[in-house]
Design a protein around this motif. Structure first.
Motif, mmCIF file in Angstrom:
data_model
loop_
_atom_site.group_PDB
_atom_site.id
_atom_site.type_symbol
_atom_site.label_atom_id
_atom_site.label_comp_id
_atom_site.label_asym_id
_atom_site.label_seq_id
_atom_site.Cartn_x
_atom_site.Cartn_y
_atom_site.Cartn_z
ATOM 1 N N LEU A 54 -4.988 6.421 -0.903
ATOM 2 C CA LEU A 54 -3.574 6.441 -0.506
ATOM 3 C C LEU A 54 -2.973 7.832 -0.654
ATOM 4 C CD1 LEU A 54 -2.326 3.046 -2.029
ATOM 5 C CD2 LEU A 54 -2.952 3.554 0.344
ATOM 6 N N ALA A 69 -0.872 4.636 8.658
ATOM 7 C CA ALA A 69 -1.427 3.297 8.468
ATOM 8 C C ALA A 69 -0.848 2.714 7.191
ATOM 9 C CB ALA A 69 -2.950 3.339 8.393
ATOM 10 N N SER A 70 -0.679 1.408 7.158
ATOM 11 C CA SER A 70 -0.108 0.750 5.986
ATOM 12 C C SER A 70 -1.110 0.729 4.840
ATOM 13 C CB SER A 70 0.274 -0.689 6.343
ATOM 14 O OG SER A 70 -0.897 -1.460 6.595
ATOM 15 N N PRO A 71 -0.610 0.586 3.600
ATOM 16 C CA PRO A 71 -1.531 0.464 2.467
ATOM 17 C C PRO A 71 -2.519 -0.687 2.619
ATOM 18 C CG PRO A 71 0.688 0.908 1.681
ATOM 19 C CD PRO A 71 0.799 0.667 3.169
ATOM 20 N N ALA A 72 -2.078 -1.794 3.245
ATOM 21 C CA ALA A 72 -2.977 -2.936 3.442
ATOM 22 C C ALA A 72 -4.134 -2.565 4.370
ATOM 23 C CB ALA A 72 -2.210 -4.120 4.010
ATOM 24 N N THR A 73 -3.828 -1.850 5.448
ATOM 25 C CA THR A 73 -4.876 -1.434 6.388
ATOM 26 C C THR A 73 -5.839 -0.467 5.723
ATOM 27 O OG1 THR A 73 -3.359 -1.707 8.256
ATOM 28 C CG2 THR A 73 -5.322 -0.376 8.631
ATOM 29 N N VAL A 131 -4.745 0.419 14.466
ATOM 30 C CA VAL A 131 -3.298 0.552 14.253
ATOM 31 C C VAL A 131 -2.800 1.891 14.790
ATOM 32 C CG1 VAL A 131 -3.233 -0.992 12.266
ATOM 33 C CG2 VAL A 131 -3.706 1.431 11.899
#
Length: 338
Positions: free
Chosen positions: A245, A255-259, A294
């Motif tokens: 991250l 991109a999101s932390p989940a991705t 994404v």
């Protein structure tokens, strides 16, 4: 010849084929890079700052040290009172060799700290196997569940979560059946089979090793040690994902932390492939596919994957080298005062 080979001279050297096998990962990486735009790739590399690389090493070092503490506590659950300094140094040394061996098999180098204290090979191996299973379980569940959500199949995510629950149920069932002394008759039976004159000599040691590994692992899956190990594992993986991250934020990856977590989990599994060093080649392709879904440019995704691997490798090799030096000093005239 490395230090491990010097201490175990009877160990067979790998064949030329096995030595060259990891080049398949290098070839895969070369293919991935050949498909990228050179200018865009240089632009992505240009975003890298030395300060970002140094800062991102810290969470991963924390990850390694916490896992070392976890292994020390697992050893305590098995009744092996290894000094904390010895356990951490041995674990770091294993991390060093894990970075330079296919499938990270070099991590089992840490067993020598137990073997030199008279622990049986099976017991020593069981502690390492169980320790590794905790991490494997995390990446399997996270990779499957988050990967399924990323590609939009919630049903697959539920199935993956169900597999995780089923695996835990198997562990609990194994403890109920064999743990808390109930499995001693089975242990004596299997050990007796290993010593029978009718059993071929070449088969006795593998059978006894299997018995030691199985019942050594049962000492760890008791409720108390198991819960504690799970807590240590979750804390450790915060550092692993924290490294990614930090790198993604510094590079401007949209991109999101989940991705990012899903990509890292699936990429972590690639380190187990026998054709790569730490998943090199395969992990870059995984990042490209997942982050590309994404809208992240392929060049930036590949650079992010390479940087994540580079930072982790540098931290593990640097910390591992320190661990090896400490272990060399600890193997003095008296091991009791290590």
């Amino acid at each position: 010849m490395d230090e491990a080979a010097e201490r175990y001279p009877g160990r067979r050297q790998p064949s030329l084929f096995r030595r060259l096998l990891p080049l398949a990962g290098v070839a895969l990486l070369a293919w991935v890079l050949s498909r990228l735009d050179a200018e865009a790739l240089r632009a992505a590399v240009g975003r890298v700052k030395p300060s970002l690389l140094l800062a991102s090493c810290l969470p991963f070092l924390a990850n390694v040290l916490v896992k070392g503490l976890r292994w020390w506590r697992l050893l305590a659950a098995q009744g092996h009172a290894l000094p904390l300094g010895v356990a951490l140094a041995a674990y770091l040394g294993g991390q060093f060799y894990g970075q330079v061996t296919i499938g990270r098999l070099g991590e089992f180098y840490r067993m020598e700290a137990l073997l030199e204290r008279g622990v049986s090979p099976g017991q020593a191996l069981s502690s390492c196997i169980v320790d590794r299973i905790f991490d494997l379980f995390v990446v399997l569940v996270l990779g499957a569940v988050m990967g399924a959500f990323i590609v939009g199949h919630a049903q697959a995510a539920r199935a993956a979560a169900g597999l995780g629950v089923a695996a835990l149920a198997v562990i609990v069932a194994g403890y109920v059946v064999l743990g808390s002394g109930r499995g001693e008759p089975i242990r004596h039976l299997l050990s007796g089979l290993a010593t029978r004159p009718t059993v071929p000599t070449w088969l006795r040691r593998p059978v006894q090793l299997l018995v030691d590994v199985l019942f050594g692992a049962l000492l760890v899956v008791r409720p108390g040690p198991l819960v504690e190990a799970v807590v240590w594992t979750l804390i450790a993986w915060v550092g692993y994902f924290g490294t990614l991250l930090m790198l993604a934020a510094g590079l401007g990856v949209g991109a999101s932390p989940a991705t990012l977590t899903g990509a890292a989990s699936m990429a972590a599994l690639s380190a187990l492939l026998p054709v790569t060093f730490s998943g090199l080649g395969a992990r870059e392709l995984i990042y490209q596919e997942v982050l590309g879904s994404v809208g992240v440019a392929a060049e930036l995704a590949v650079v992010t994957a390479l940087l994540h691997l580079s930072v982790m490798s540098a931290a593990a090799i640097g910390g591992g080298a320190i661990g090896l030096l400490i272990r060399r000093r600890q193997r003095g005239p008296s091991l009791d005062h290590s």
